[in-house]
Design an enzyme around this catalytic site. Structure first.
Site, PDB file in Angstrom:
ATOM      1  N   ARG A   1      79.223  -6.176 -54.999  1.00 61.58           N
ATOM      2  CA  ARG A   1      79.318  -5.945 -53.417  1.00 61.58           C
ATOM      3  C   ARG A   1      79.799  -4.551 -53.365  1.00 61.58           C
ATOM      4  NH1 ARG A   1      76.125  -9.354 -53.230  1.00 61.58           N
ATOM      5  NH2 ARG A   1      76.042 -11.221 -52.144  1.00 61.58           N
TER       6      ARG A   1
ATOM      7  N   ASP B   1      74.586  -0.310 -57.524  1.00 58.77           N
ATOM      8  CA  ASP B   1      73.308  -1.105 -57.017  1.00 58.77           C
ATOM      9  C   ASP B   1      73.838  -1.450 -55.717  1.00 58.77           C
ATOM     10  OD1 ASP B   1      70.728  -2.331 -57.296  1.00 58.77           O
ATOM     11  OD2 ASP B   1      71.549  -3.956 -57.356  1.00 58.77           O
TER      12      ASP B   1
ATOM     13  N   GLU C   1      75.688  -0.237 -46.838  1.00 59.85           N
ATOM     14  CA  GLU C   1      74.286  -0.427 -47.201  1.00 59.85           C
ATOM     15  C   GLU C   1      73.257  -1.090 -46.079  1.00 59.85           C
ATOM     16  OE1 GLU C   1      73.302  -4.235 -49.810  1.00 59.85           O
ATOM     17  OE2 GLU C   1      74.658  -3.055 -50.967  1.00 59.85           O
TER      18      GLU C   1
ATOM     19  N   HIS D   1      70.073  -2.008 -54.347  1.00 55.75           N
ATOM     20  CA  HIS D   1      70.467  -3.547 -54.407  1.00 55.75           C
ATOM     21  C   HIS D   1      69.178  -4.340 -54.844  1.00 55.75           C
ATOM     22  CE1 HIS D   1      73.260  -6.672 -52.445  1.00 55.75           C
ATOM     23  NE2 HIS D   1      72.420  -7.039 -53.316  1.00 55.75           N
TER      24      HIS D   1
END
Length: 329
Positions: free
Chosen positions: A233, A257, A262, A294
Site C-alpha cells: 500500500r 507498484d 495513486e 499497481h
C-alpha cells in the site's frame, strides 16, 4: 441479485462474467465509487468495488439510503472502507483475502532484479543503438540480506523465492507465520530489519500502526544505498522522506507498484493530461527508481481467483449462507 461494479475495466467484465455464469445481474460502471457517483448504486443490491474506490462514511450512508446490502471488495485490503459506518448502516463488507500471493511476490522480485541490473535503462539504450555498460553495474542477490516486513501469504511466497536465490532473509511481523518459521528465514525486531537489510520489501497491510512505517527516522537507521520495494500500500511510505533520501543517496534503489496518492493516477490512461502531482513527478526524475501502476496483482490466475471469490461472497449473501462470505469485521 443486482450488482453495480465500480472502477470496472474490460478485464473485470470478462472475468466476473465468466465467474457469474448468468446467476446475477451485473452492471459495470467505469467511474470510481465516491460521493458524486454513489447515486449510481440506486436500485442495486450490492456494490462491487476496488482499491481506489472511496467508501467513506458519507458514501456508505448514501449506499444505505439506496438499500445496499453488501460492499463486495475485489481486493484484500479494506483501508478505504469506513467499517464503523458500514456496521452502523447494516451493510456487510466482504473482501478477497487471498487471490495469488505468487503474483505479487514475483512482481516484487521483478522490480528488485530490474533495478539491480538496470534493465529499464539497458532496454532504452539498446533501442538507441547504445550497447555501453557504464552505469549498469549490479550486484549478486546471492548472499544479500533481505528484510521482509509482513509475512502473510505474499510475504511467505516472497521469502521462498528469496531463499532460492541464496539470500539471507530476515522478517518482521507482529504475528509470526508458523509456515515461515519452518523455513530458513529468521524473525527479528523491526529495528534490525532497518539496520541489517540490503533490500527491504513491504508486504504488510495499511493500518494506523503501519502508516508511514518508512519515514525519515526509519530511513536514518538503514544502510546507505539500500533497495526499497513496496508492492503493498502506498501510504506505508512517507514519499517526501523517501525523495529526500534518494537525493542524499541513502536510498540507492526504489521500486514501487503503489503510491500514496495513486487514486487519481493509476488504472487510467492519462497520457494526454498534465501531471499535477509534483511528488510523483519528482520520483520519476530518478534513474534508480522504477514505478509500475499497481499491476502486481495482474495475472490470469489472480484475476480468475478474484472473480471466483467475489462471486462466492455474493452467492453467500444471496443464499443466506454467511459461512461462505469472507466478511470484514
Amino acid at each position: 441479485m443486482k450488482i453495480a461494479v465500480f472502477s470496472s475495466k474490460p478485464y473485470d467484465l470478462a472475468h466476473l462474467a465468466a465467474a457469474n455464469q448468468g446467476q446475477h445481474e451485473l452492471t459495470f460502471f467505469e467511474p470510481h465509487l465516491d460521493e458524486q457517483t454513489a447515486i449510481l448504486a440506486k436500485g442495486f443490491d450490492i456494490v462491487c468495488c476496488f482499491v481506489n474506490d472511496t467508501l467513506s462514511a458519507p458514501v456508505i450512508r448514501t449506499l444505505a439510503d439506496h438499500h445496499i446490502k453488501m460492499i463486495a471488495l475485489r481486493c484484500a485490503g479494506f483501508n478505504n472502507v469506513d467499517l464503523v459506518q458500514a456496521d452502523a448502516s447494516g451493510i456487510l463488507v466482504a473482501r478477497v483475502p487471498e487471490y495469488s500471493p505468487y503474483a505479487v511476490a514475483e512482481h516484487a522480485v521483478a522490480l528488485a532484479l530490474s533495478l539491480n541490473r538496470n534493465l529499464h535503462r539497458a532496454h532504452n539504450r539498446v533501442r538507441e543503438n547504445d550497447y555501453s555498460l557504464h552505469g549498469l553495474l549490479g550486484f549478486d542477490m546471492h548472499g544479500k540480506t533481505v528484510g521482509v516486513v509482513g509475512t502473510g501469504k505474499i510475504g511467505h511466497a516472497l521469502i521462498n523465492i528469496l531463499l532460492g536465490f541464496g539470500c539471507r532473509v530476515h522478517c518482521f511481523d507482529p504475528v509470526p507465520n508458523p509456515e515461515v518459521e519452518k523455513t530458513a528465514a529468521i524473525y527479528v525486531p523491526l529495528e534490525q530489519i532497518w539496520t541489517d537489510s540490503d533490500i527491504i520489501s513491504l508486504h504488510c497491510p495499511l493500518l494506523p500502526s503501519t502508516r508511514h512505517i518508512i519515514n525519515s527516522n526509519s530511513i536514518h537507521q538503514m544502510k546507505p544505498g539500500l533497495m526499497l520495494i513496496n508492492t503493498s500500500r502506498g501510504a506505508l511510505i512517507d514519499t517526501r522522506a523517501v525523495i529526500d533520501a534518494l537525493k542524499l543517496g541513502r536510498i540507492g534503489y526504489l521500486g514501487l507498484d503503489v503510491y500514496e496518492e495513486e487514486a487519481d493516477l493509476f488504472f487510467e490512461d492519462n497520457s494526454d493530461e498534465i501531471l499535477h502531482d509534483d511528488l510523483f513527478a519528482r520520483l520519476q526524475t530518478f534513474k534508480n527508481v522504477m514505478i509500475t501502476g499497481h499491476q502486481a496483482f495482474f495475472t490470469k490466475e489472480a484475476l480468475t481467483a478474484i472473480a471466483d471469490i467475489t462471486l462466492r461472497n455474493i452467492n453467500g449473501l444471496a443464499n443466506n449462507d454467511p459461512g461462505a462470505i469472507c466478511q470484514v469485521k
